[in-house]
Design a protein around this motif. Structure first.
Motif, PDB file in Angstrom:
ATOM      1  N   LYS A  24     -10.826  -2.900   3.807  1.00  0.00           N
ATOM      2  CA  LYS A  24      -9.429  -3.237   4.057  1.00  0.00           C
ATOM      3  C   LYS A  24      -9.303  -4.378   5.068  1.00  0.00           C
ATOM      4  O   LYS A  24      -8.519  -5.312   4.885  1.00  0.00           O
ATOM      5  CB  LYS A  24      -8.685  -2.002   4.569  1.00  0.00           C
ATOM      6  N   ASP A  74      -0.636  -2.047   3.269  1.00  0.00           N
ATOM      7  CA  ASP A  74      -1.733  -1.828   2.344  1.00  0.00           C
ATOM      8  C   ASP A  74      -1.324  -0.736   1.359  1.00  0.00           C
ATOM      9  O   ASP A  74      -0.302  -0.062   1.544  1.00  0.00           O
ATOM     10  CB  ASP A  74      -3.020  -1.468   3.081  1.00  0.00           C
ATOM     11  N   GLU A 134      -2.422   2.200   0.707  1.00  0.00           N
ATOM     12  CA  GLU A 134      -2.389   3.573   1.199  1.00  0.00           C
ATOM     13  C   GLU A 134      -1.161   3.869   2.050  1.00  0.00           C
ATOM     14  O   GLU A 134      -0.804   5.028   2.243  1.00  0.00           O
ATOM     15  CB  GLU A 134      -3.653   3.867   2.005  1.00  0.00           C
ATOM     16  N   SER A 135      -0.509   2.831   2.569  1.00  0.00           N
ATOM     17  CA  SER A 135       0.653   3.024   3.441  1.00  0.00           C
ATOM     18  C   SER A 135       1.975   3.022   2.689  1.00  0.00           C
ATOM     19  O   SER A 135       3.024   3.255   3.291  1.00  0.00           O
ATOM     20  CB  SER A 135       0.687   1.926   4.515  1.00  0.00           C
ATOM     21  N   TYR A 160     -11.981  -2.940  -3.780  1.00  0.00           N
ATOM     22  CA  TYR A 160     -12.354  -1.619  -3.291  1.00  0.00           C
ATOM     23  C   TYR A 160     -13.319  -0.915  -4.237  1.00  0.00           C
ATOM     24  O   TYR A 160     -13.152  -0.977  -5.460  1.00  0.00           O
ATOM     25  CB  TYR A 160     -11.092  -0.763  -3.104  1.00  0.00           C
ATOM     26  N   LYS A 166     -13.021   4.632  -3.169  1.00  0.00           N
ATOM     27  CA  LYS A 166     -11.726   4.392  -2.530  1.00  0.00           C
ATOM     28  C   LYS A 166     -10.630   4.148  -3.563  1.00  0.00           C
ATOM     29  O   LYS A 166      -9.472   4.519  -3.347  1.00  0.00           O
ATOM     30  CB  LYS A 166     -11.827   3.198  -1.576  1.00  0.00           C
ATOM     31  N   GLY A 187      -8.681   7.283  -4.739  1.00  0.00           N
ATOM     32  CA  GLY A 187      -7.593   7.722  -3.873  1.00  0.00           C
ATOM     33  C   GLY A 187      -6.383   6.825  -3.964  1.00  0.00           C
ATOM     34  O   GLY A 187      -5.241   7.301  -3.921  1.00  0.00           O
ATOM     35  N   MET A 188      -6.621   5.519  -4.117  1.00  0.00           N
ATOM     36  CA  MET A 188      -5.518   4.577  -4.222  1.00  0.00           C
ATOM     37  C   MET A 188      -4.757   4.765  -5.526  1.00  0.00           C
ATOM     38  O   MET A 188      -3.528   4.716  -5.552  1.00  0.00           O
ATOM     39  CB  MET A 188      -6.038   3.140  -4.112  1.00  0.00           C
ATOM     40  N   HIS A 209      -2.652   7.818  -5.167  1.00  0.00           N
ATOM     41  CA  HIS A 209      -1.490   7.576  -4.313  1.00  0.00           C
ATOM     42  C   HIS A 209      -0.423   6.770  -5.046  1.00  0.00           C
ATOM     43  O   HIS A 209       0.776   7.093  -4.977  1.00  0.00           O
ATOM     44  CB  HIS A 209      -1.913   6.856  -3.038  1.00  0.00           C
TER      45      HIS A 209
END
Length: 325
Positions: free
Chosen positions: A97, A215, A217-218, A235, A239, A242-243, A246
């Motif tokens: 990141k 980013d 994840e936020s 990524y 990772k 998970g993205m 999300h």
């Protein structure tokens, strides 16, 4: 194994693994891409590529003969791109990141602003990547508008870059939330939006997108559709899983993703590109197997409804549309 990119620019879309329809190709109005005459093997790239493609030319990479695959594999096994990646991370004091943010806020910003823009100051490789990314945006818009008008539809453009997708969405009447990890990219996207979405000739201006520096994840909120183009290349799959999960949690009806497909051939091209990283450092590049992306979606209750492949000589991207299962 000389590489010539006589790959189709048509994007076949499939529903439940059966042929459904084909997007019509569209050339950029300002440029015509001349055939590449080099016989060298180019590095794999997407619009968010890790390779410094501006340095690639016909004399940069040695020719690879048809019987040299085994020798090439041996050479690649001795290289250590991970070491270079670790050094990049150490320089900026973080992981993937931080490397991505640092790159696109600094040296990468001017390079990709130029590639995404309309300037003539681009080489053949950069122009080819511009064409490929333009096709991805064009066919994403086709996916979206095939379902009906976008007026009032909420869309999250995750990883908006300079606004290549954000602005067309706004012009179609969508309510767009656009974000990027790079403050420089977000500032440029907002600048372009203000210029291109201004009212003229008595017309009512489209609603201005909401721009944020974030980013993946936020990101928060709920949207009818979430789109994330050419971002997952930064990524690893661990990772990316998970993205993807999300992003799916933010979408009510549709999630559209593009990523660099992981196949033996494309992986080989990528490894060759890593042998010639160029004079300036860029981001890391990760390819993703379509089965892995599909598995990540399935874990959170989503399925792929449409899929397609965008290819030019230096740009390869798998485009998928997922919906709740």
């Amino acid at each position: 194994m000389a590489y010539t990119a006589a790959l189709s620019s048509h994007i076949p879309l499939h529903t439940n693994s059966r042929f459904s329809s084909t997007f019509p190709p569209k050339l950029l109005s300002k440029h015509k891409t001349a055939p590449f005459k080099t016989n060298s093997i180019p590095p794999l790239s997407t619009a968010a590529s890790a390779a410094d493609l501006s340095a690639v030319n016909g004399t940069t990479i040695a020719l690879i003969g048809g019987g040299s695959v085994a020798a090439l594999a041996a050479v690649l096994s001795l290289t250590d791109p991970e070491r270079r990646r670790r050094l990049q991370a150490e320089e900026v004091g973080g992981g993937d990141k931080e490397v991505v943010r640092n790159y696109f806020d600094n040296s990468g910003f001017q390079r990709w602003k130029k590639i995404y823009g309309e300037t003539d100051d681009v080489n053949k490789v950069q122009l080819d990547i511009r064409l490929g990314h333009s096709k991805t945006v064009e066919n994403t818009m086709k996916m979206l508008t095939n379902e009906g008008p976008l007026t009032g539809v909420t869309v999250c453009d995750a990883g908006c870059g300079t606004g290549c997708l954000t602005i067309p969405l706004a012009k179609e009447g969508a309510v767009v939330s656009a974000s990027d990890i790079s403050a420089a990219m977000v500032a440029e996207a907002e600048k372009q939006a203000k210029e291109q979405l201004a009212a003229g000739n008595g017309e009512i201006a489209p609603a201005m997108p909401k721009f944020e520096v974030k980013d993946l994840e936020s990101l928060d909120g709920k949207y009818d559709t979430v789109v994330c183009l050419d971002v997952l290349i930064h990524y690893p799959q661990s990772k990316a899983d998970g993205m993807i999960a999300h992003l799916a949690s933010l979408a009510e009806n549709r999630l559209i993703l593009s990523f660099a497909p992981k196949t033996f051939y494309y992986d080989l091209l990528k490894r060759i590109g890593e042998l010639f990283p160029g004079p300036s450092k860029a981001t890391r590049a990760y390819l993703h197997a379509e089965a892995d992306v599909e598995r990540a979606l399935s874990k959170v209750g989503w399925k792929i409804r449409k899929r397609g492949l965008i290819t030019t000589q230096f740009y390869f991207a798998r485009l998928v549309e997922a919906v709740p299962a």
